[in-house]
Design a protein around this motif. Structure first.
Motif: not given
Length: 212
Positions: A84-85, A92, A99, A131, A140-143, A145-146, A151
């Motif tokens: 996720g980094k 990502y 991003d 995004k 959501g973008p965070e999902r 990423k992780q 992805n």
């Protein structure tokens, strides 16, 4: 994970063949045009098939050739998720959805975007594909990423959108994905984008292998 030419493949534990096609795929006068080599795509994921299934599922859902997804992933991330980094160029996950933080790029000075102004970076959609992909999925973008599965799904949705923008449809022939792959590079420089597309198709034609 590996992408290998047919004829020099060997079975590994938890390695599953998922596709076999012929080459002669690349338009636009590419250096690959005219090459002829059958190939298959293999993915190695340890003791289970989850990642293999994620690629296959996203390919079916968005009608993107699975070997395109795998080769793009190899060329942008070497099949690495990075927990996720972001990479040093602001990408990502397995599919390097971007991003970009222009301040960080200026500090590391290793990316094309490091030469752009803050305004140019903020207005360049190729540097903010995370995004866009998240919006296409309704996530959501965070999902993205992780979660490796999301992805990959996001990248497949993005490639399908790029294909419609460059060809007017989601192509059935793999060679017709060349423009979408070039656009996926995120580069505004034609030579860079076309070189990326050449690398993706060359990976499919020639074969690679990497264990993560």
């Amino acid at each position: 994970m590996s992408i290998k030419k047919k004829g020099r493949l060997r079975r590994l534990i938890a390695v599953v063949a998922v596709a076999g096609l012929t080459a002669g795929l690349v338009p636009w006068g590419s250096s690959l045009a005219g090459k002829s080599s059958a190939f298959q795509v293999y993915a190695q994921t340890g003791n289970d098939r989850q990642l293999q299934d994620d690629f296959a599922s996203a390919a079916r859902e968005f009608k993107v050739p699975e070997e395109i997804l795998l080769s793009v992933s190899y060329n942008v991330s070497l099949f690495e998720q990075h927990d996720g980094k972001p990479s040093v160029s602001g990408g990502y996950g397995l599919m390097h959805l971007t991003d970009v933080d222009p301040a960080k790029l200026r500090r590391n000075g290793k990316d094309e975007a490091a030469r752009l102004t803050v305004k140019e970076v903020s207005q360049n959609p190729g540097l903010h594909t995370l995004k866009t992909a998240a919006a296409l999925l309704g996530e959501g973008p965070e999902r993205l990423k992780q979660d490796p599965r999301q992805n990959i799904r996001g990248a497949a949705a993005l490639l399908a959108q790029y294909a419609r923008q460059t060809t007017g449809e989601v192509p059935s022939e793999i060679g017709d994905w060349y423009g979408a792959v070039a656009k996926y590079s995120g580069s505004s420089e034609a030579d860079v984008a076309l070189d990326f597309a050449d690398q993706v198709f060359d990976t499919i034609n020639q074969g690679v292998e990497r264990t993560t």
